[in-house]
Write an enzyme that holds these catalytic residues in place. Structure first.
Site, PDB file in Angstrom:
ATOM      1  NE  ARG A 140      -3.267  -0.144   3.008  1.00 34.93           N
ATOM      2  CZ  ARG A 140      -2.799  -0.156   4.264  1.00 34.93           C
ATOM      3  NH1 ARG A 140      -2.141   0.897   4.745  1.00 34.93           N
ATOM      4  NH2 ARG A 140      -2.978  -1.208   5.032  1.00 34.93           N
ATOM      5  CE1 TYR A 200     -17.465  12.926 -14.162  1.00 39.80           C
ATOM      6  CE2 TYR A 200     -16.296  12.716 -12.081  1.00 39.80           C
ATOM      7  CZ  TYR A 200     -17.063  12.158 -13.089  1.00 39.80           C
ATOM      8  OH  TYR A 200     -17.423  10.837 -13.013  1.00 39.80           O
ATOM      9  CG  ASP A 222      -9.986  17.707 -13.017  1.00 39.42           C
ATOM     10  OD1 ASP A 222      -9.334  17.305 -13.997  1.00 39.42           O
ATOM     11  OD2 ASP A 222     -10.935  17.072 -12.520  1.00 39.42           O
ATOM     12  CE  LYS A 244     -13.044  10.247 -18.020  1.00 37.85           C
ATOM     13  NZ  LYS A 244     -12.984   9.801 -16.659  1.00 37.85           N
TER      14      LYS A 244
HETATM   15  N1  PLP Z   1     -12.202  14.918 -13.370  1.00 37.33           N
HETATM   16  C1  PLP Z   1     -12.754  14.998 -14.590  1.00 37.33           C
HETATM   17  C2  PLP Z   1     -12.651  16.271 -15.363  1.00 37.33           C
HETATM   18  C3  PLP Z   1     -13.449  13.903 -15.128  1.00 37.33           C
HETATM   19  O1  PLP Z   1     -13.995  14.013 -16.359  1.00 37.33           O
HETATM   20  C4  PLP Z   1     -13.545  12.712 -14.358  1.00 37.33           C
HETATM   21  C5  PLP Z   1     -14.269  11.536 -14.878  1.00 37.33           C
HETATM   22  O2  PLP Z   1     -14.982  11.619 -15.868  1.00 37.33           O
HETATM   23  C6  PLP Z   1     -12.959  12.671 -13.090  1.00 37.33           C
HETATM   24  C7  PLP Z   1     -12.283  13.784 -12.634  1.00 37.33           C
HETATM   25  C8  PLP Z   1     -13.051  11.432 -12.236  1.00 37.33           C
HETATM   26  O3  PLP Z   1     -12.145  10.483 -12.693  1.00 37.33           O
HETATM   27  P1  PLP Z   1     -12.350   8.889 -12.603  1.00 37.33           P
HETATM   28  O4  PLP Z   1     -13.512   8.543 -13.492  1.00 37.33           O
HETATM   29  O5  PLP Z   1     -11.035   8.343 -13.058  1.00 37.33           O
HETATM   30  O6  PLP Z   1     -12.650   8.578 -11.170  1.00 37.33           O
END
Ligand code: PLP
Length: 364
Positions: A56, A107, A178, A203
């Site tokens: 971990r 998001y 982000d 992504k």
């Molecule tokens: N941040 C953005 C801009 C996203 O589009 C997403 C998921 O679509 C996330 C965070 C969350 O990521 P995850 O799906 O890998 O948990």
């Protein structure tokens, strides 16, 4: 909207440019018969007495992914089990009753976490129009954290990161960006004044719709220790295979982003002239486009079910083009138009993508 810098990003402290770092960072030392690629180390524990001790707390495969991403973002990276696990670890650092300023069109999973924390009296959230520097500056007064997402998902708003970071720092707040939509090739938030970068590595970074992974990148060594301490404590660690897949994806990030962005720009040009489309949102960089349809939500649903190349699927940033009507999710912000379809443009031939899209836009 403010223009964002686009490739090529300047060379880093190692003198190498991003495409070279994407290919060469995080490799094993070049000793005779050493593998070129970091192996998958499947280990729940290690022989005692070393620096890591337990699965971990660290893993050589995670480390190779972290070194490569860190070299692209200009900081030190930590991999998490998903983007949302990374979001949770960062929000967990806000002191009780602390104020978090965030985009109203973050998001939906990030908004979901903020809403949940607020409901339980853990934090206070102020949702803002992230393009409105004055409004964000005013909201930052007595804030602990300014959360930026740029471009936002799926409204594709673009934040003026240097101005917002300066305002947040003047108020004593930490700044998170982000960077999922832009990737480190098109936007480097740490250089623009942010303290922390977050990715859904699921992504563009991994890029093949086959791995869930998150990442946090910071420059400050103390902050690195704090975030790592959080990851250790929460156990929000990545799977070894997922880190390996994401590392493999990173090796071609520059090629995929370049091609997907060129495809997106061309599709935007054509979509703007199509009578079935009432609005095209595109920030001028990246591979995500949002369109609104003159025929409303029913036409949007029909579009999503009528393509044969474009895949009707949530998520984004893969080599294959995908699309979905975002308001089909009950959790999506109510201010996102019902007919908005988010397009994640892949690396296929742009004329094939266009032919398929036009046929679906004209389906009855
Ligand atoms: N941040 C953005 C801009 C996203 O589009 C997403 C998921 O679509 C996330 C965070 C969350 O990521 P995850 O799906 O890998 O948990």
């Amino acid at each position: 909207m403010p223009e964002q810098p686009s490739s090529p990003v300047p060379a880093g402290s190692d003198g190498l440019r991003p495409a070279t770092r994407a290919v060469h960072a995080g490799r094993p030392a070049r000793t005779p018969d050493a593998p070129l690629n970091t192996p998958l180390t499947m280990a729940a524990t290690y022989v005692g007495g070393g620096d890591v001790e337990y699965g971990r707390y660290g893993n050589p495969t995670w480390l190779a992914f972290e070194e490569t991403l860190g070299s692209l973002e200009g900081g030190r990276a930590l991999a998490f089990s998903s983007g949302l696990a990374a979001v949770a670890a960062l929000l967990d650092l806000v002191a009780p009753d602390g104020v978090v300023v965030a985009p109203q069109h973050s998001y939906q999973g990030t908004l979901g976490q903020l809403g949940d924390l607020e409901l339980r009296g853990r934090v206070r959230t102020r949702l803002v129009d992230i393009e409105d520097v004055d409004a964000v500056t005013a909201a930052c007064e007595d804030a602990a954290l300014l959360w930026i997402e740029s471009p936002t998902n799926p409204a594709l708003e673009v934040a003026d990161i240097p101005a917002l970071a300066a305002a947040a720092h003047a108020a004593g707040a930490t700044v998170v960006v982000d960077n999922t939509f832009a990737t480190p090739l098109l936007q480097q938030p740490l250089d623009l004044g942010a303290d922390v970068v977050l990715h859904s590595a699921t992504k563009f970074l991994a890029g093949h719709s086959d791995a869930l992974l998150g990442a946090v990148v910071v420059r400050d060594p103390q902050l690195y220790d704090v975030v790592k301490g959080r990851r250790d404590l929460l156990g929000a660690v990545p799977g070894t295979l997922e880190a390996w897949l994401a590392l493999r994806g990173l090796r071609t990030l520059h090629l995929r982003v370049e091609r997907a962005q060129a495809n997106a720009a061309e599709l935007v040009r054509r979509l703007e002239a199509h009578p079935a489309v009432s609005r095209v949102r595109y920030p001028g960089f990246g591979a995500i486009v949002a369109i609104e349809l003159t025929g409303g939500p029913l036409a949007a649903d029909l579009l999503c079910r009528s393509t044969s190349l474009w895949v009707f699927a949530t998520s984004l940033g893969g080599v294959e083009s995908t699309l979905e009507r975002r308001r089909r999710w009950k959790t999506e912000a109510a201010t996102i138009p019902e007919s908005l379809v988010r397009l994640s443009v892949g690396v296929e031939d742009v004329d094939d993508l266009w032919d398929d899209l036009v046929a679906a836009l004209e389906a009855r």
